[in-house]
Write a protein that holds these residues in place. Sequence first.
Motif, PDB file in Angstrom:
ATOM      1  N   ASN A 260      -3.269   3.341   0.568  1.00  0.00           N
ATOM      2  CA  ASN A 260      -2.250   2.970   1.302  1.00  0.00           C
ATOM      3  C   ASN A 260      -2.711   1.517   2.142  1.00  0.00           C
ATOM      4  O   ASN A 260      -1.877   0.601   1.834  1.00  0.00           O
ATOM      5  CB  ASN A 260      -2.020   3.970   2.358  1.00  0.00           C
ATOM      6  CG  ASN A 260      -0.759   3.285   3.081  1.00  0.00           C
ATOM      7  OD1 ASN A 260       0.277   3.093   2.588  1.00  0.00           O
ATOM      8  ND2 ASN A 260      -0.552   3.415   4.378  1.00  0.00           N
ATOM      9  N   LYS A 261      -3.772   1.245   2.649  1.00  0.00           N
ATOM     10  CA  LYS A 261      -4.038   0.124   3.410  1.00  0.00           C
ATOM     11  C   LYS A 261      -4.375  -1.127   2.267  1.00  0.00           C
ATOM     12  O   LYS A 261      -3.773  -2.170   2.565  1.00  0.00           O
ATOM     13  CB  LYS A 261      -5.257   0.082   4.319  1.00  0.00           C
ATOM     14  CG  LYS A 261      -5.282  -0.903   5.475  1.00  0.00           C
ATOM     15  CD  LYS A 261      -3.981  -0.812   6.292  1.00  0.00           C
ATOM     16  CE  LYS A 261      -3.745   0.621   6.718  1.00  0.00           C
ATOM     17  NZ  LYS A 261      -2.441   0.438   7.533  1.00  0.00           N
TER      18      LYS A 261
ATOM     19  N   LYS B 132       6.519  -0.060  -0.662  1.00  0.00           N
ATOM     20  CA  LYS B 132       5.653  -1.196  -0.675  1.00  0.00           C
ATOM     21  C   LYS B 132       5.286  -1.304  -2.176  1.00  0.00           C
ATOM     22  O   LYS B 132       4.970  -2.537  -2.738  1.00  0.00           O
ATOM     23  CB  LYS B 132       4.452  -0.814   0.092  1.00  0.00           C
ATOM     24  CG  LYS B 132       3.696   0.436  -0.303  1.00  0.00           C
ATOM     25  CD  LYS B 132       2.801   0.859   0.799  1.00  0.00           C
ATOM     26  CE  LYS B 132       3.192   1.650   1.866  1.00  0.00           C
ATOM     27  NZ  LYS B 132       2.489   2.062   2.895  1.00  0.00           N
TER      28      LYS B 132
ATOM     29  N   GLU C 158      -1.023  -2.119   1.201  1.00  0.00           N
ATOM     30  CA  GLU C 158      -0.538  -3.107   2.515  1.00  0.00           C
ATOM     31  C   GLU C 158      -1.118  -4.421   2.351  1.00  0.00           C
ATOM     32  O   GLU C 158      -0.471  -5.269   2.872  1.00  0.00           O
ATOM     33  CB  GLU C 158      -0.784  -2.306   3.544  1.00  0.00           C
ATOM     34  CG  GLU C 158       0.134  -1.077   3.705  1.00  0.00           C
ATOM     35  CD  GLU C 158       0.387  -0.214   4.795  1.00  0.00           C
ATOM     36  OE1 GLU C 158       0.879   0.571   5.013  1.00  0.00           O
ATOM     37  OE2 GLU C 158      -0.401  -0.433   5.781  1.00  0.00           O
TER      38      GLU C 158
ATOM     39  N   ASP D 105       7.666  -1.126   6.210  1.00  0.00           N
ATOM     40  CA  ASP D 105       6.404  -0.542   6.470  1.00  0.00           C
ATOM     41  C   ASP D 105       5.874  -0.896   7.863  1.00  0.00           C
ATOM     42  O   ASP D 105       6.098  -2.171   8.283  1.00  0.00           O
ATOM     43  CB  ASP D 105       5.365  -1.220   5.470  1.00  0.00           C
ATOM     44  CG  ASP D 105       4.416  -0.187   5.018  1.00  0.00           C
ATOM     45  OD1 ASP D 105       3.951   0.653   5.806  1.00  0.00           O
ATOM     46  OD2 ASP D 105       3.715  -0.595   3.852  1.00  0.00           O
TER      47      ASP D 105
HETATM   48 MG    MG Z   1       2.053   1.244   6.769  1.00  0.00          MG
END
Ligand code: MG
Length: 388
Positions: A214-215, A122, A218, A147
Motif C-alpha cells: 500500500n505504501k 490510488k 502511495e 487517500d
Molecule cells: Mg493511504
Amino acid sequence: MKRISIFGATGSIGQSTIDLIKRDKASYDVIALTGGANIAQLAQDSRDLSADIAITAYEEQLPALRDALSGTGIEVAAGQAALVEAAARPADWIMSAIVGAAGLAPGFEALKHGTSLALANKESLVTAGPLLLAEAAKHKARILPVDSEHSAVFQALVGEQISEVERVIITASGGPFRTWSAEQLKGATLAQACKHPSWDMGQRITIDSASMFNKALEIIETKEYFGLEPEEIEVIVHPGSYIHALVGFKDGALMAHMGVPDMRHAIGYALHWPERRALPVERLDLAKLGSLQFEAPDEVRFPALRLAREVMQTGGLAGAVFNAAKETALDLFIAGQVGFTDMAVMVERVLAQMSPDLGHQDVQITLDMVYQADAEARARVLSLQAGA
Ligand code: MG
Ligand code: NAD
C-alpha cells in the motif's frame, strides 16, 4: 443541490462517504451508486438516498438487484460498460472508491465530462497517472485526493507553491507485522494480515498495508499527483497513524497534518473543497496521546518499498505492471495459494521480465497500452505460479 455519484459505494470508503451524505441528504442529488455482490447494501443505500441508478459490477447479480429495487423507480444495470456509462452522466462530483485497476475506467470517463473526481482509487494514478492528469487538465476537471496521506499533503499545500517544496514525507503505520522478523513474515497468515493496528479498511488494502505494498503504491501516487521527483518523497513509519503526512519546504519548515485515523476526514475535505465544513470525526486529544512514535522503514523485510523506487526509475508502463502483478499475487495469497512473502518475490520477477520493454519515456502512452501491460503482468504472475 450537488449532484454526486459513488463508485464502490458498498465498500469501506463508499460507506464512509454515504455516512457523510446521509447526515445532510437535502444537499445532495444522488445520481449513481455502484457495488459488487453486496446487493442488499447497494439496494438499501439506493433507496435511502433516492439514487437515479444502482449498478452492480457483476452481470450475474443483475436479477437480484432488479428484485431488490422493483417498484422503486430506481434504474438498475450491471457490468463494466454500465459503470462507464454511469460515470458519463452529468454530475458535479464523483467518489472513485472501487478497489483495484477496475476503478480506472469510470474515473477517466467522469473527467471527460468535467466532473470533479474524488480519488480514493490510488491504482488509477499508479497505473495511468500522466493520462489521468492530462485528461483532467483538458476538461478543466478537478482531481481531489482522498487517500489520507495525499489529502494531508494537499491540505498542507494550501496557499503554498509546489516549487518551494523540498520533500514530502508520507507516514505508514507499519501494519501488523512491523516488528516481525523476515523469518516470521514467511509464515504470516491471511487472518494475521487482515488485522490492521490503526485503520479499519477493505480487505485488500489492509493486506497491502501489512506487506507495505500500500505504501509502495502511495509513493508512486505522490510522485504522480504532486509532480515530485522520487528522491523528494520519503516514508516514515509512525505506528499510531496520527500524522498522515508532512510537507517540508525549502526553508526547512515541516507542516504536518494530524487527526485521528478516520477516512471521513479526507472524504469530507474532498466533498466540501474548497470549503471546510464540520465533520463528525473524533477530535485528537494530544495530552491523552502523550507522545508520537517514529521509525525508519525497513526495505529488506518489506521489499515493496524498494520496488516502488525501481518502478519510478523505469517509468512508462512500469506502474501498470507493478499494480497488476501485485493485484494478482494478492489474489493468490487470499486464495491460500502462495505465502505472504511470495507476493513481493512474484512482483519483482514480473517487473524484471517485463522491464526492458516498459520505459516508454519518449512514447505517448495510451489507455490501451496500460490495459495491455496490466493483462500481461497478470498472466505472467499466474504462469510463475503454475511453474512453481
Ligand atoms: Mg493511504
Ligand atoms: P473495499 O473492498 O471495501 O470496497 C471496494 C468497492 O469496490 C466495493 O463497493 C466493491 O463492490 C467494488 N468493487 C470491487 N471490485 C470491483 C470491480 N472489479 N469492478 C467494480 N467494482 C468493484 O475497498 P476500500 O477499502 O473501500 O478501498 C477502495 C479504494 O480506496 C481502494 O483503491 C483503496 O486503495 C482506496 N483507499 C481505501 C482506504 C480505506 O480506508 N478503506 C484508504 C485510502 C485509500
